[in-house]
Design a protein around this motif. Structure first.
Motif, PDB file in Angstrom:
ATOM      1  N   LYS A   1      19.767 118.969  87.466  1.00  0.00           N
ATOM      2  CA  LYS A   1      20.577 120.098  87.952  1.00  0.00           C
ATOM      3  C   LYS A   1      20.038 121.428  87.444  1.00  0.00           C
ATOM      4  N   VAL A   2      19.589 121.461  86.192  1.00  0.00           N
ATOM      5  CA  VAL A   2      19.148 122.732  85.611  1.00  0.00           C
ATOM      6  C   VAL A   2      17.696 123.051  85.955  1.00  0.00           C
ATOM      7  N   ALA A   3      16.924 122.033  86.360  1.00  0.00           N
ATOM      8  CA  ALA A   3      15.519 122.281  86.724  1.00  0.00           C
ATOM      9  C   ALA A   3      15.465 123.068  88.025  1.00  0.00           C
ATOM     10  N   PRO A   4      14.601 124.069  88.123  1.00  0.00           N
ATOM     11  CA  PRO A   4      14.507 124.844  89.362  1.00  0.00           C
ATOM     12  C   PRO A   4      13.977 123.996  90.515  1.00  0.00           C
TER      13      PRO A   4
ATOM     14  N   ALA B   1      -3.966 108.684 100.570  1.00  0.00           N
ATOM     15  CA  ALA B   1      -3.485 109.798  99.746  1.00  0.00           C
ATOM     16  C   ALA B   1      -1.974 109.721  99.607  1.00  0.00           C
ATOM     17  N   LEU B   2      -1.467 110.239  98.481  1.00  0.00           N
ATOM     18  CA  LEU B   2      -0.033 110.246  98.198  1.00  0.00           C
ATOM     19  C   LEU B   2       0.430 111.694  98.013  1.00  0.00           C
ATOM     20  N   PRO B   3       1.024 112.295  99.038  1.00  0.00           N
ATOM     21  CA  PRO B   3       1.489 113.688  98.924  1.00  0.00           C
ATOM     22  C   PRO B   3       2.833 113.750  98.201  1.00  0.00           C
ATOM     23  N   MET B   4       2.897 114.475  97.104  1.00  0.00           N
ATOM     24  CA  MET B   4       4.054 114.404  96.211  1.00  0.00           C
ATOM     25  C   MET B   4       4.799 115.726  96.086  1.00  0.00           C
ATOM     26  N   GLY B   5       6.075 115.598  95.693  1.00  0.00           N
ATOM     27  CA  GLY B   5       6.844 116.737  95.220  1.00  0.00           C
ATOM     28  C   GLY B   5       7.061 117.856  96.213  1.00  0.00           C
ATOM     29  N   PHE B   6       7.303 117.517  97.505  1.00  0.00           N
ATOM     30  CA  PHE B   6       7.504 118.537  98.546  1.00  0.00           C
ATOM     31  C   PHE B   6       6.259 119.410  98.692  1.00  0.00           C
ATOM     32  N   ASN B   7       5.109 118.790  98.918  1.00  0.00           N
ATOM     33  CA  ASN B   7       3.871 119.579  98.930  1.00  0.00           C
ATOM     34  C   ASN B   7       3.621 120.275 100.270  1.00  0.00           C
ATOM     35  N   ARG B   8       4.496 120.060 101.260  1.00  0.00           N
ATOM     36  CA  ARG B   8       4.362 120.802 102.510  1.00  0.00           C
ATOM     37  C   ARG B   8       5.734 121.353 102.887  1.00  0.00           C
TER      38      ARG B   8
ATOM     39  N   ASN C   1       7.778 110.538  95.292  1.00  0.00           N
ATOM     40  CA  ASN C   1       8.245 110.771  93.932  1.00  0.00           C
ATOM     41  C   ASN C   1       7.053 110.909  92.984  1.00  0.00           C
ATOM     42  N   PRO C   2       6.885 112.063  92.311  1.00  0.00           N
ATOM     43  CA  PRO C   2       5.757 112.219  91.392  1.00  0.00           C
ATOM     44  C   PRO C   2       5.800 111.246  90.212  1.00  0.00           C
ATOM     45  N   PHE C   3       6.999 110.801  89.839  1.00  0.00           N
ATOM     46  CA  PHE C   3       7.114 109.912  88.681  1.00  0.00           C
ATOM     47  C   PHE C   3       6.484 108.547  88.916  1.00  0.00           C
ATOM     48  N   ASN C   4       6.672 107.988  90.107  1.00  0.00           N
ATOM     49  CA  ASN C   4       6.242 106.594  90.301  1.00  0.00           C
ATOM     50  C   ASN C   4       5.484 106.336  91.605  1.00  0.00           C
TER      51      ASN C   4
ATOM     52  N   HIS D   1      16.813 116.664  95.747  1.00  0.00           N
ATOM     53  CA  HIS D   1      15.620 116.164  95.064  1.00  0.00           C
ATOM     54  C   HIS D   1      14.748 117.240  94.415  1.00  0.00           C
ATOM     55  N   GLY D   2      15.019 118.509  94.689  1.00  0.00           N
ATOM     56  CA  GLY D   2      14.116 119.565  94.223  1.00  0.00           C
ATOM     57  C   GLY D   2      13.982 119.632  92.716  1.00  0.00           C
ATOM     58  N   GLY D   3      15.114 119.606  91.991  1.00  0.00           N
ATOM     59  CA  GLY D   3      15.056 119.650  90.532  1.00  0.00           C
ATOM     60  C   GLY D   3      14.371 118.428  89.955  1.00  0.00           C
ATOM     61  N   TYR D   4      14.670 117.260  90.519  1.00  0.00           N
ATOM     62  CA  TYR D   4      14.054 116.012  90.060  1.00  0.00           C
ATOM     63  C   TYR D   4      12.540 116.043  90.272  1.00  0.00           C
ATOM     64  N   PHE D   5      12.099 116.515  91.434  1.00  0.00           N
ATOM     65  CA  PHE D   5      10.666 116.595  91.700  1.00  0.00           C
ATOM     66  C   PHE D   5       9.985 117.620  90.791  1.00  0.00           C
ATOM     67  N   THR D   6      10.690 118.681  90.431  1.00  0.00           N
ATOM     68  CA  THR D   6      10.124 119.661  89.495  1.00  0.00           C
ATOM     69  C   THR D   6       9.851 119.015  88.140  1.00  0.00           C
ATOM     70  N   ILE D   7      10.798 118.237  87.639  1.00  0.00           N
ATOM     71  CA  ILE D   7      10.587 117.520  86.380  1.00  0.00           C
ATOM     72  C   ILE D   7       9.422 116.546  86.540  1.00  0.00           C
ATOM     73  N   GLY D   8       9.344 115.899  87.698  1.00  0.00           N
ATOM     74  CA  GLY D   8       8.240 114.981  87.962  1.00  0.00           C
ATOM     75  C   GLY D   8       6.890 115.660  87.923  1.00  0.00           C
TER      76      GLY D   8
END
Length: 418
Positions: free
Chosen positions: A413-416, A277-284, A303-306, A351-358
């Motif tokens: 930067k602007v992504a929550p 399994a691949l846990p992504m985007g700060f899932n915990r 990283n959700p993107f890749n 990484h939070g904004g980047y992961f949100t976009i992901g």
């Protein structure tokens, strides 16, 4: 029977890239570190084995000799999709090297663990952590119980780092559950003896064909340089096929359509198909609570993107170690806690904004029609694809970058950051 074995400044549970990096930087700072690993090296982990420049930067920072035998360099990413093949070199940046690497996890994890030991950490292999030890008065973790050589032992420290991967038994015992609003992936891979083992590009397949039928997910072919290639595929839970797919059968159907000279067949397989399994985007979350910090997969830092996790595992380990060193130097408990609570805040800033976009990205590509449109209309445009490579691999210069860097940095930067 419990044998009170040892006390330390910090206990790190799990000697993967996240745990070994954490232990390395803690030990370098002069702290007494216990690094507990349930397996015995060398041991395998399910992974694509590909390291982008972001991960290479972390290896260089730890003093890993990446020019030693066993490392294979790559120039960039080769993408197949929409009937098109595109080769994209890694960008030339001030912040990152312009090459990637491939190294099997059987080697990589042991190299990183040995590096931590060289810095002064004590590595205990064959030590299966069972549960946290909680100080009921403080409601705080103060150590762990473990099975070692058939006996139950205790290890105690004022801070514990959970680097025990996606399953993260320690986090679950501390009451931390997965966030269901975060993407999850599944990946399977297999090694094949092949003449393509020394390919100097990482290869990504955006369409998986079984004859005339399009399969869900994405695939990869990474030359390991030792006579084999790592061939695998991944699928996200944003796909409608996620729950009812036989991933191993899907890998066989996809590779059956490959050119015969590549040798991606049963005859040339060096072992079974294995998955993870691949846990992504700060899932915990939270990434710090009651004396415990989460690093790497335990904190859902893929990283959700890749689907890349090694770089974020090592980055989070480095950051966690820096925060711990500063916290333990503070004279009062309240000051130490204030320092420790900087860890989740800085992670989200980084990484939070980047992961949100992901997360938004994987929601979109879960629709096969959108994925097909993006593939067929995006791949033929080199400028767009160079931008996409930077976005997917999170490779930008924070200052003095080009137009693509400025756009991507502004978006993150602007992504929550949630």
């Amino acid at each position: 029977m419990t044998d009170s074995a040892r006390e330390a400044d910090v206990i790190v549970v799990g000697a993967g890239p996240a745990g070994s990096t954490t232990a390395y930087y803690l030990a370098q700072a002069g702290l007494d570190v216990l690094l507990l690993e349930k397996a015995t090296f060398p041991r395998d982990k399910i992974c694509g084995d590909g390291l982008t420049p972001r991960a290479v930067r972390q290896l260089i920072a730890m003093g890993i000799d990446i020019d030693a035998p066993g490392w294979i360099r790559n120039k960039g990413l080769r993408i197949y999709g929409g009937g098109v093949k595109v080769e994209l070199p890694w960008p030339e940046l001030a912040s990152f090297p312009d090459f990637g690497l491939v190294r099997a996890r059987t080697d990589l994890d042991e190299i990183l663990a040995e590096r931590a030991v060289t810095a002064g950490a004590e590595l205990l292999q064959g030590t299966n952590v069972q549960a946290p030890i909680i100080d009921e008065r403080l409601d705080r973790i103060v150590g762990v119980t473990a099975k070692r050589d058939g006996a139950e032992v205790e290890y105690r420290a004022p801070l514990v780092v959970a680097a025990d991967g996606n399953s993260t038994r320690l986090s679950l015992a501390m009451g931390l559950r997965k966030r269901e609003d975060r993407p999850m992936g599944v990946a399977v891979r297999r090694y094949y003896t092949t003449p393509r083992h020394d390919d100097d590009f990482l290869e990504s397949w955006l369409e998986l064909w079984d004859g005339d039928r399009l399969l869900p997910g994405y695939g990869w072919v990474f030359g390991v340089g030792n006579g084999t290639s790592n061939v695998g595929l991944g699928l996200l839970n944003t796909s409608g096929s996620f729950q009812n797919t036989d991933y191993r059968a899907m890998l066989r159907r996809w590779t059956a359509g490959m050119p015969p000279e590549w040798q991606f067949t049963e005859e040339f397989a060096t072992g079974p198909i294995r998955g993870a399994a691949l846990p992504m985007g700060f899932n915990r979350q939270p990434h710090y609570t009651r004396g415990m910090l989460l690093v790497g997969d335990a904190g859902g830092m893929i990283n959700p993107f890749n689907g890349e996790g090694i770089d974020y595992a090592m980055e989070s380990g480095h950051l966690a170690a820096d925060i711990i060193v500063q916290a333990l130097a503070r004279p009062t408990a309240a000051q130490r806690e204030r320092a420790l609570y900087q860890y989740p805040r800085i992670l989200k800033e980084e990484h939070g904004g980047y992961f949100t976009i992901g997360r938004l990205f994987v929601q979109m590509i879960g629709n096969p029609r959108i994925m097909s449109f993006l593939t067929r209309h995006g791949l033929p445009h080199p400028t767009l694809m160079r931008f996409t490579l930077k976005l997917l691999a999170n490779l930008t210069d924070p200052r003095d970058g080009d137009a693509a860097d400025r756009v991507i940095n502004a978006m993150t930067k602007v992504a929550p950051a949630a």
